[in-house]
Design a protein around this motif. Structure first.
Motif, PDB file in Angstrom:
ATOM      1  N   ASN A 109       0.806  -1.225   0.000  1.00  0.00           N
ATOM      2  CA  ASN A 109       0.000   0.000   0.000  1.00  0.00           C
ATOM      3  C   ASN A 109       0.835   1.270   0.000  1.00  0.00           C
ATOM      4  N   ASP A 110       1.804   1.337   0.908  1.00  0.00           N
ATOM      5  CA  ASP A 110       2.605   2.554   1.015  1.00  0.00           C
ATOM      6  C   ASP A 110       3.333   2.839  -0.292  1.00  0.00           C
ATOM      7  N   GLU A 111       3.847   1.764  -0.866  1.00  0.00           N
ATOM      8  CA  GLU A 111       4.586   1.940  -2.117  1.00  0.00           C
ATOM      9  C   GLU A 111       3.661   2.440  -3.228  1.00  0.00           C
ATOM     10  N   LEU A 112       2.478   1.862  -3.285  1.00  0.00           N
ATOM     11  CA  LEU A 112       1.520   2.268  -4.315  1.00  0.00           C
ATOM     12  C   LEU A 112       1.175   3.737  -4.177  1.00  0.00           C
ATOM     13  N   ILE A 113       0.894   4.134  -2.947  1.00  0.00           N
ATOM     14  CA  ILE A 113       0.540   5.536  -2.708  1.00  0.00           C
ATOM     15  C   ILE A 113       1.690   6.454  -3.086  1.00  0.00           C
ATOM     16  N   ALA A 114       2.901   6.046  -2.689  1.00  0.00           N
ATOM     17  CA  ALA A 114       4.081   6.866  -2.988  1.00  0.00           C
ATOM     18  C   ALA A 114       4.278   6.987  -4.498  1.00  0.00           C
ATOM     19  N   LYS A 115       4.109   5.856  -5.195  1.00  0.00           N
ATOM     20  CA  LYS A 115       4.317   5.883  -6.644  1.00  0.00           C
ATOM     21  C   LYS A 115       3.270   6.754  -7.328  1.00  0.00           C
ATOM     22  N   LEU A 116       2.052   6.665  -6.814  1.00  0.00           N
ATOM     23  CA  LEU A 116       0.991   7.463  -7.417  1.00  0.00           C
ATOM     24  C   LEU A 116       1.247   8.955  -7.209  1.00  0.00           C
ATOM     25  N   ARG A 117       1.647   9.280  -5.991  1.00  0.00           N
ATOM     26  CA  ARG A 117       1.991  10.680  -5.712  1.00  0.00           C
ATOM     27  C   ARG A 117       3.119  11.158  -6.611  1.00  0.00           C
ATOM     28  N   GLY A 118       4.170  10.325  -6.649  1.00  0.00           N
ATOM     29  CA  GLY A 118       5.330  10.687  -7.476  1.00  0.00           C
ATOM     30  C   GLY A 118       4.926  10.856  -8.935  1.00  0.00           C
ATOM     31  N   ALA A 119       4.051   9.960  -9.390  1.00  0.00           N
ATOM     32  CA  ALA A 119       3.638   9.995 -10.788  1.00  0.00           C
ATOM     33  C   ALA A 119       2.912  11.298 -11.093  1.00  0.00           C
ATOM     34  N   ILE A 120       2.037  11.698 -10.190  1.00  0.00           N
ATOM     35  CA  ILE A 120       1.274  12.925 -10.420  1.00  0.00           C
ATOM     36  C   ILE A 120       2.219  14.124 -10.465  1.00  0.00           C
ATOM     37  N   GLU A 121       3.167  14.129  -9.546  1.00  0.00           N
ATOM     38  CA  GLU A 121       4.146  15.222  -9.513  1.00  0.00           C
ATOM     39  C   GLU A 121       4.966  15.254 -10.807  1.00  0.00           C
TER      40      GLU A 121
END
Lengths: 192, 192
Positions: free
Chosen positions: A110-122
DNA sequence: ACATACTGTCTATTTTTTAGACAATCTCAT
DNA sequence: ATGAGATTGTCTAAAAAATAGACAGTATGT
């Protein structure tokens, strides 16, 4: 923040909705990628989580790549994080080449997914900014070439207005910066 | 076309030199990635084949990613195709995020490798062109803002010269296009 | 409330632009 | 080569614009 989740497995959709709901604002889920154009039409979606393996007929992810391509050929596409059960390097590379911002393998953390999604949006935001610089370049180039078809009068007035704006409407300052008499500036403004 | 191949295995270097030599012009090989900055300094390298697993101490590819990053932070970096023995999705994704154009897994297929290298170089060229459009945007933006600090006289003269150039020195035509009297144009030219 | 800076308007003078005309030169297709 | 048509350089006189300077009224900020 608005996230669209596309996965044909209802359980995955529910899970993702719960996980992401806490972190991002609005979560929209869909089991059918054909709804993507409609879902993204508003232009208010920040990120898409896109599953690569639909309907188990083609497990190579080509279906997912197709929809990734459709998303990325939009005017101002959202960030896309691709998600798949089969960690094939070639699929990952192809997805990245088509403009996916990141790649997640099921089962995810979960944490990784959230981090990747955030990073992707940025990441995607930065890219958009760069692209807008390009289109600005084109716009400027057009103006630049147009300028040469303008009369002297038009060029003068365009510059006069720009300087006045820059001087926040202070006509005295603008006149001085333009190197003309204040009355001359008045006359120019009266004409137009 | 100049290609740089970096791989710590001498046998691989020899093989790649032979395979690529027929397809691309100049092939430079090196077993030590630390030579990369020197090899690329000339700016005449079109593509780099970069191995991810040096000296078998760190097999996760972090060493290769480090060098990939060094290459891609250059002024005008060449295309990079990453090559690795371990087909890890996360490594591939990270490499793509750092700007690698493609990803190849050992053992490779010659035709595929060549095709990917060609594609990578082409891809990179497009990207370079886009980036130069960005810097052009900045340059134009600077000119645009400089223009606002110019006097009316300077703006006029710049435009006059541009139009005259565009009219290939034909002053009558230039005067007409500028919307001024021919004699006025003469006067303007006398002054400067 | 005070000083400073900006605005709108005016006058008289100087400078620039303009249309028009002229002979000389250039260009280019016949 | 030659002649028509466009371009140049130069001139004049009239029209238009820009200029410095001045004045009272109006912000603006301290």
């Amino acid at each position: 923040m608005k996230i669209v989740v596309v996965d044909d497995n209802p359980a995955v959709r529910t899970a993702l909705r719960l996980i992401l709901g806490n972190e991002f604002g609005e979560i929209v889920t869909s089991g059918d990628p054909r709804l993507l154009p409609a879902l993204l039409r508003g232009g208010d979606v920040d990120g898409v989580l896109l599953d690569m393996n639909f309907n188990s007929t083609s497990l190579d992810g080509s279906d997912g790549l197709f929809w990734l391509e459709r998303i990325k050929e939009m005017e101002n596409p959202p960030a896309v994080v691709v998600i798949t059960a089969f960690g094939e390097v070639s699929l990952a590379v192809d997805a990245m080449k088509l403009g996916a911002e990141d790649f997640v393998i099921k089962p995810w953390e979960n944490d990784e997914l959230i981090a990747k999604l955030r990073g992707a949006i940025e990441r995607n935001r930065m890219e958009r900014r760069r692209l807008s610089a390009v289109s600005e370049a084109e716009a400027l180039g057009q103006r630049e070439s147009q300028r040469q078809q303008m009369t002297l009068e038009q060029v003068k007035m365009e510059h006069v207005k720009a300087v006045i704006t820059q001087c926040q409407g202070n006509l005295s300052a603008a006149a001085e910066r333009l190197g003309v008499n204040r009355q001359t500036l008045y006359n120019l403004l009266k004409k137009s």
